[in-house]
Design an enzyme around this catalytic site. Sequence first.
Site, PDB file in Angstrom:
ATOM      1  N   SER A   8       0.836  -1.201   0.000  1.00 24.51           N
ATOM      2  CA  SER A   8       0.000   0.000   0.000  1.00 24.51           C
ATOM      3  C   SER A   8       0.870   1.251   0.000  1.00 24.51           C
ATOM      4  CB  SER A   8      -0.904   0.012   1.229  1.00 24.51           C
ATOM      5  OG  SER A   8      -1.426   1.321   1.395  1.00 24.51           O
ATOM      6  N   HIS A  33      -1.318  -1.227  -4.249  1.00 24.82           N
ATOM      7  CA  HIS A  33      -2.587  -0.867  -3.595  1.00 24.82           C
ATOM      8  C   HIS A  33      -2.635   0.650  -3.386  1.00 24.82           C
ATOM      9  CE1 HIS A  33      -6.074  -1.877  -1.017  1.00 24.82           C
ATOM     10  NE2 HIS A  33      -5.636  -0.927  -0.195  1.00 24.82           N
ATOM     11  N   ASP A  35      -4.862   3.728  -1.739  1.00 24.41           N
ATOM     12  CA  ASP A  35      -5.927   4.048  -0.788  1.00 24.41           C
ATOM     13  C   ASP A  35      -6.441   5.464  -1.029  1.00 24.41           C
ATOM     14  OD1 ASP A  35      -6.137   1.734   1.008  1.00 24.41           O
ATOM     15  OD2 ASP A  35      -4.006   2.139   1.345  1.00 24.41           O
ATOM     16  N   MET A  37      -8.996   8.301   0.068  1.00 29.75           N
ATOM     17  CA  MET A  37      -9.824   8.696   1.225  1.00 29.75           C
ATOM     18  C   MET A  37     -10.334  10.121   1.036  1.00 29.75           C
ATOM     19  SD  MET A  37      -7.335   7.375   4.242  1.00 29.75           S
ATOM     20  CE  MET A  37      -6.603   5.743   4.204  1.00 29.75           C
ATOM     21  N   HIS A  66      -8.542   1.210  -3.744  1.00 26.61           N
ATOM     22  CA  HIS A  66      -9.486   0.964  -2.653  1.00 26.61           C
ATOM     23  C   HIS A  66     -10.129   2.312  -2.318  1.00 26.61           C
ATOM     24  CE1 HIS A  66      -9.707  -0.025   1.981  1.00 26.61           C
ATOM     25  NE2 HIS A  66     -10.909   0.070   1.432  1.00 26.61           N
ATOM     26  N   MET A  68     -12.222   4.654  -0.266  1.00 30.80           N
ATOM     27  CA  MET A  68     -12.867   4.908   1.028  1.00 30.80           C
ATOM     28  C   MET A  68     -13.532   6.265   0.920  1.00 30.80           C
ATOM     29  SD  MET A  68      -9.769   3.405   3.303  1.00 30.80           S
ATOM     30  CE  MET A  68      -8.689   3.418   1.878  1.00 30.80           C
ATOM     31  N   MET A 137     -11.541  -5.509   5.608  1.00 32.25           N
ATOM     32  CA  MET A 137     -10.758  -4.556   6.410  1.00 32.25           C
ATOM     33  C   MET A 137     -10.456  -5.196   7.754  1.00 32.25           C
ATOM     34  SD  MET A 137     -10.021  -1.812   4.750  1.00 32.25           S
ATOM     35  CE  MET A 137      -9.087  -1.216   6.139  1.00 32.25           C
ATOM     36  N   ASP A 175      -6.812  -6.341   4.349  1.00 28.29           N
ATOM     37  CA  ASP A 175      -6.182  -5.022   4.363  1.00 28.29           C
ATOM     38  C   ASP A 175      -6.156  -4.441   5.772  1.00 28.29           C
ATOM     39  OD1 ASP A 175      -5.264  -2.513   3.757  1.00 28.29           O
ATOM     40  OD2 ASP A 175      -6.989  -1.919   2.535  1.00 28.29           O
TER      41      ASP A 175
HETATM   42  C1  DX5 Z   1      -6.304   1.700   5.715  1.00 25.17           C
HETATM   43  C2  DX5 Z   1      -5.924   1.318   4.321  1.00 25.17           C
HETATM   44  C3  DX5 Z   1      -4.835   0.337   4.233  1.00 25.17           C
HETATM   45  C4  DX5 Z   1      -3.540   0.769   4.853  1.00 25.17           C
HETATM   46  C5  DX5 Z   1      -2.850  -0.452   5.353  1.00 25.17           C
HETATM   47  O1  DX5 Z   1      -7.459   2.448   5.689  1.00 25.17           O
HETATM   48  O2  DX5 Z   1      -7.030   0.774   3.611  1.00 25.17           O
HETATM   49  O3  DX5 Z   1      -4.614  -0.097   2.886  1.00 25.17           O
HETATM   50  O4  DX5 Z   1      -2.693   1.463   3.980  1.00 25.17           O
HETATM   51  O5  DX5 Z   1      -1.745  -0.072   6.067  1.00 25.17           O
HETATM   52  P1  DX5 Z   1      -1.026  -1.037   7.120  1.00 25.17           P
HETATM   53  O6  DX5 Z   1      -0.561  -2.250   6.357  1.00 25.17           O
HETATM   54  O7  DX5 Z   1       0.096  -0.201   7.628  1.00 25.17           O
HETATM   55  O8  DX5 Z   1      -2.040  -1.394   8.176  1.00 25.17           O
HETATM   56 ZN    ZN Z   2      -6.587  -0.149   1.579  1.00 26.20          ZN
END
Ligand code: DX5
Ligand code: ZN
Length: 216
Positions: A8, A33, A35, A37, A66, A68, A137, A175
């Site tokens: 990620s 990956h 993320d 947000m 992903h 969010m 998650m 994840d």
């Molecule tokens: C959290 C994200 C994850 C995050 C994981 O909301 O969806 O993808 O980057 O990070 P680690 O592996 O550090 O928990």
């Molecule tokens: Zn993620």
Amino acid sequence: MSRFIAPSMLSCDFGKLSREVDMVNRSQADYIHLDIMDGVFVPNISFGFPVVSAIARESKKPLDAHLMIIEPDRYIENFSRMGISCLSIHYEASLHLHRSLQKIKSYGMKAGIALNPHTPASSLNDIIQEADFILVMSVNPGFGGQNFIENSYRKISRIKEIINNQNPGCMIEVDGGVTRENAPLLYDAGADILVAGNSVFGSEDPLKAIKQIKGV
Ligand code: DX5
Ligand code: ZN
């Protein structure tokens, strides 16, 4: 059963983005990956299209985004234009999930359903047929570097059962809080893809960390 890993980029050094993507390109990672947000669905804002397109230009690995965010449908087409291969949206953020998954697939992307830790596996019973993968998650979404929620093992096994009965081709991605210690247990529980942020980018030797999590 597959043992894929998706580092990620949330935990990477964005000041050295090019070098970080190059490291992943040279690694045994299977996906990158991303993320996304929005500060509404989760209490954090990450990055948007300019950064996604910079990563897409340099990545030699398929991109796994992903979302969010609320109202994910509004951006599905944009993500397909950025060259995203796998796109997951949250069950909790979707009013018409069936339609949204159809839309993702109509753009040639793999469609994933992401589940928050409190959302039961059984929520998938009447929608699993439409999904290419389920993103479980294993922390509350919003931040990297959090502790793994132990109940996730049970949840993964329950989802695996639903998949075996209703859509055997569907993959499970896990994840949050993935480490080289819990990775073998997660693959054993039924995970196909492990996302790892902090345990890769926070490590002294990210290439080795990727190998160790994959167990190769
Ligand atoms: C959290 C994200 C994850 C995050 C994981 O909301 O969806 O993808 O980057 O990070 P680690 O592996 O550090 O928990
Ligand atoms: Zn993620």
